[in-house]
Design an enzyme around this catalytic site. Sequence first.
Site, PDB file in Angstrom:
ATOM      1  N   GLU B   8       0.930  -1.024  -0.015  1.00 34.83           N
ATOM      2  CA  GLU B   8      -0.070   0.095  -0.059  1.00 34.83           C
ATOM      3  C   GLU B   8       1.015   1.220   0.019  1.00 34.83           C
ATOM      4  OE1 GLU B   8      -2.987   0.241   3.140  1.00 34.83           O
ATOM      5  OE2 GLU B   8      -2.934   2.661   2.945  1.00 34.83           O
ATOM      6  N   HIS B 169      -9.167   0.726  -0.065  1.00 32.11           N
ATOM      7  CA  HIS B 169      -8.250   1.905   0.688  1.00 32.11           C
ATOM      8  C   HIS B 169      -9.299   2.803   1.275  1.00 32.11           C
ATOM      9  CE1 HIS B 169      -5.612   5.282   0.949  1.00 32.11           C
ATOM     10  NE2 HIS B 169      -4.597   4.356   1.116  1.00 32.11           N
ATOM     11  N   ASP B 294       2.712   2.270   3.915  1.00 32.43           N
ATOM     12  CA  ASP B 294       1.931   3.265   3.629  1.00 32.43           C
ATOM     13  C   ASP B 294       2.619   4.657   3.256  1.00 32.43           C
ATOM     14  OD1 ASP B 294      -0.530   4.813   2.962  1.00 32.43           O
ATOM     15  OD2 ASP B 294      -1.193   4.664   5.200  1.00 32.43           O
TER      16      ASP B 294
END
Lengths: 379, 379, 379, 379
Positions: B8, B169, B294
Amino acid sequence: MYGKIALEEAWAIRENFKAYDIATLAPKGVIGGDLVANLLDIHGTRLHQMDENGVDMMVLSLSSPGPQGPANRQEAEDLARLANDRLAAEVSRAPARFAALASVSMHDPGQAAEELRRCMKDLTGFVGVIINDYQSAGEDKNTMLFFDRPEYDAFWEVAEELDCPVYLHPREATPLIFDQMWKDRPWLAFSALGYAHRIGMHVLGIVTAGVLDRFPKLKIVIGHMGEHIPYDLYRIDHKLNRARFPDMPMAKDKLVRDYFGSQLFITTSGHFSTPALLCAMQEIGAEAIMFSIDYPFESIPNGCVWFDNHVPIGNRDLVDIGRNNALRVFKRLTKWPHMLEERGPRECGVGGLGLRKGAEGEVEHGLYNRSWDAREKHN
Amino acid sequence: MYGKIALEEAWAIRENFKAYDIATLAPKGVIGGDLVANLLDIHGTRLHQMDENGVDMMVLSLSSPGPQGPANRQEAEDLARLANDRLAAEVSRAPARFAALASVSMHDPGQAAEELRRCMKDLTGFVGVIINDYQSAGEDKNTMLFFDRPEYDAFWEVAEELDCPVYLHPREATPLIFDQMWKDRPWLAFSALGYAHRIGMHVLGIVTAGVLDRFPKLKIVIGHMGEHIPYDLYRIDHKLNRARFPDMPMAKDKLVRDYFGSQLFITTSGHFSTPALLCAMQEIGAEAIMFSIDYPFESIPNGCVWFDNHVPIGNRDLVDIGRNNALRVFKRLTKWPHMLEERGPRECGVGGLGLRKGAEGEVEHGLYNRSWDAREKHN
Amino acid sequence: MYGKIALEEAWAIRENFKAYDIATLAPKGVIGGDLVANLLDIHGTRLHQMDENGVDMMVLSLSSPGPQGPANRQEAEDLARLANDRLAAEVSRAPARFAALASVSMHDPGQAAEELRRCMKDLTGFVGVIINDYQSAGEDKNTMLFFDRPEYDAFWEVAEELDCPVYLHPREATPLIFDQMWKDRPWLAFSALGYAHRIGMHVLGIVTAGVLDRFPKLKIVIGHMGEHIPYDLYRIDHKLNRARFPDMPMAKDKLVRDYFGSQLFITTSGHFSTPALLCAMQEIGAEAIMFSIDYPFESIPNGCVWFDNHVPIGNRDLVDIGRNNALRVFKRLTKWPHMLEERGPRECGVGGLGLRKGAEGEVEHGLYNRSWDAREKHN
Amino acid sequence: MYGKIALEEAWAIRENFKAYDIATLAPKGVIGGDLVANLLDIHGTRLHQMDENGVDMMVLSLSSPGPQGPANRQEAEDLARLANDRLAAEVSRAPARFAALASVSMHDPGQAAEELRRCMKDLTGFVGVIINDYQSAGEDKNTMLFFDRPEYDAFWEVAEELDCPVYLHPREATPLIFDQMWKDRPWLAFSALGYAHRIGMHVLGIVTAGVLDRFPKLKIVIGHMGEHIPYDLYRIDHKLNRARFPDMPMAKDKLVRDYFGSQLFITTSGHFSTPALLCAMQEIGAEAIMFSIDYPFESIPNGCVWFDNHVPIGNRDLVDIGRNNALRVFKRLTKWPHMLEERGPRECGVGGLGLRKGAEGEVEHGLYNRSWDAREKHN
């Protein structure tokens, strides 16, 4: 969980009772029901309880110390052969439910290898071998033969060649050691503490002697949630200081930790503790852990209720520990005449909020107490 | 741990900044270094930090809300296409280090499926798709399109057909919801709390709508250690009371718990908490968990030091979560042009008392502080 | 464990049913037995089950939303007073077994404080106050009054002055929010997910608004294992980025984490999950956790069997969570007319291998299945 | 964490080196820096490292085996007296930073009690006593005196009377036992395994002999995360089967588990393992655990970085284990001349996302790597 496989499950023959004083066996009522009867039984009470508790398969082995007991070589070898022949016959009556670990005298590594080859090649139903700690030897029974000595490579080599996992099981102390350390506190001498001390030292001796390095496909299994080792793994590895012990034969770039899951495995036999299991999973990983009971020294329903209902781990880990890992380690269980297959959580009745039949629409009811309003009589 | 895969990881194009007010992006210095520059960069600082921190592969995706932001359909579709073309080009510069998640407008399920097919068939480097929660629609941007509605089966069907995992997401609230709930406490509206609320509801909506039952090979991935769901799984399943909610479409004999590890997966993105990871492993199993960072909303070294040095789990679980699970879920990572392979602990530098190069003979020294006597400047 | 105290236990009066549509209550059989009857009962079935399950004390409160439901101020205030008077009378019949949380309308902070003072000073049996999330207001019932607004300091001040812990309990969404987010997936709207979302935001709103800083002796309690917060605490604190949100009023040198155990507490109500409890203990500490059931929305024996038999934690933590922490937080429970005292593990029947009477000489038998050989019918 | 107290910290006098072969001490460089110099030092390197690592207080004790080594009674008693006098003098130089455990010869229980009384009454700085496993005796040094024998009640009685906690520390095997079990695998004979075996048996011997029942205020402390006992507590208690061992003197209605936290305590010395600590906390509770290092056999910064930064437990548990529990067990630490007080998390710098000075406004930055973008050189 349906479909469980249990690996450290004892069975005995009356001839084995001669090998040690039957009086040392707990009398009726002291350990569960009738210990002697439970040891002798396979297809009766045992099978019934397996059915009632979701145990598909028990891998049986001659009760400790088996052939490791007789200090006399001939006696030990005869006992091993007799037990193996008998166990092969018993297993052949229900090979979908029972398999066997071979017994071997370890007086002579070559003869042990030979007997192992006989079991794995000429007899059916054998999926591994069990050794009950050190081999007693010497006239006064105080000599301990340990298998981290170089001469035992002859045995390990054949175990590896046959892809035959070796279950290292504990046993009692020699008379000399018993007198020195345990006789004033005999309650600690056996399964409460002494067993784990002796077999823990032996298995770490084998690992640090480099046996697993010399035989990289060899697999060793220990019971009782790892005989203290997973809890102490940081300290063990930290203190096996290569600078301090340059002669230690184990591979210099490996730690004891690194063997777990590929060559070293533990079972839950006789240690139904959730904190210990969680600790072991963190230290050595679920792939290194297999379910076992230690019947008839432990209660089948007690061990199974713990595993089925009390263990707070993921579904996949549960069925791997409860069944699939055993098939990956003891590969013969997947072959004729046992023919067991891996299963997913659903096939094992695992999922939903817990283990139950006919879960459809039952989500609301309790995981811990099936009745909504009455406390079920339990504990 | 060497060889980590992170899933991600955000990237942006200047055109995307038009889709939302750039002023909502944190100014320089507020989140790490220069957030805008970090979003735009791929092969510079990002790659350098990947090298320094043992990250083999970053799977990139357009930063949230991407095409879910524009309430205007054409605008959303154009943005998706533009971003996909750009990302394909970037990935092709270093396909061993980067792969892509496709962006799709979800105004029209059929068009979304078409764009997904284009990415997965005609372009290279795509291994999955990312959707940033609900699709904004309506003139006042207050309409939320949710993909648990039956009309979106047309999209899920194609995602399943293409074996294309869908990363769900989070994103910000609509103006209406923001005004009602968050405007007096804006610090809670985004990544601290609101993100997880909204995407958690959406993903549970999709699961309970039976999408995973109708498309049994479909895989859904959520970040941030599961958006609160693993911690509350007992309660969620317990309260999805079929007697109370007979119209809930999810399979009657399944629980949300049962989808984890086969159709539902989580990542560690932005939530580097050991207790949360241990809880998730107990509830959904290591096989349902994958490492992610992230970036650039999180620091690469902070996430990697946590995972490499602080996480007290078994070696096999570590490399599965850090790498191998990603290859099993995002299978295209194992194909041309990425060609990644599964690795064992040793190949990832995992083992010994911790992660280190040249461990030979170093057992004695500390796992937590390399120097024996001086406290290293850290934290 | 004997001597447990349960804190989030609902009770209702027929007049309260008018405040919300009784049809929204689960019909007979859907949640346990007869939900309406169970809500109305105190001294019958409820007390019997408490006896059977080792629950010494239930702290009762009017079922949600109580006075937070009526958007009309007068109606809300009348309901609060009526419920408080009734509950005082009920508790006085058995003050060793029951205590009360006061209900207050929150339309007007001053009036709420006044009613609270009346309960704590003029009536007997009150040990705290319960507030069911936001106060409904406005003609369309869509206005939500949140208590992190500065005007509510008038209420918090009096709660602190009275040393009166405030239990923040969830409730349903406003019609507007329900329509926007939940109506297509109503099974998620209530206890499965929506409850935690709303009350989680509210309690974090109160903490980040600095209420606990301005009133440093104020104590807030939330149920359901912390409404997701303990699992996400790392992320919450990490993302409450002071550089990004310089206007957030909470003390600049504190984190949400720091309030747990002194001003913030959670209970286990309705979330009997061992992994969640272990995670919470790691994140916020045992001293911040208290046992509760959430009767009659949850089964008393299910919650108690979980806590008594399934929770793998130390003896001291068990009795602190099960009893003693409640006496430290709700100090009035130690005063007249309740007169409860702290107890050690032994006094609570905790110790040995599990909870049992007459443990002498019973060590051998199973912790998980009392019978040695028959699997007890359970689950 | 600032303000830590460490309890199992070795110090030596040159005269003690005579008691055992100095050659058995690791040469320079093998364990950390210069082991001999580190043992002899108190106010130099040691204090400097304490300052750098947030250690307020070290409770010092003569390095093992101390007076338990000499098989000759006079020699043992002389060594104890000499060491105690010297240590009193050293501690008096910095009583806010150092305290002492008395050494006693255990050849004669009455003389041991007398020497203990002398230390606790006539000298200053003593807060407890240390005994290094069994007392060597006999001409061939093979006699082991164990303190679970009835004649040692004379010693336990005085320890209880003086409220003097007894730290039971491990030592090496007798020549006879070493030859039988360890000589072929000497790397296992000491801290990696043998130490825990021997002292674990001894402490369980003392507990099962009923010593803690006869002296209910007596406190015993063991190091190394409990010498394997917490991990195996279920099995130990389960196997101390009263039906099988009716003569075991321990109270019939108690289990070993029940003594932890009130009479039995463990420290973390030399075993910096997070899974082991979590397991211990679940089995025996945080109140039974105290921080220690085992300097100079272990690195101060390694142990402290582990405890300060890697341990995922609640703030309160951290400061209790790190400091406060020590003050509750070794109560003399709170008296003159040490005058230590209990502290809360905040006073110890615990809170925020981790341990750091000047945390104000720093929430965003990483817990695990202080720099946002560069991986700090650590491990």
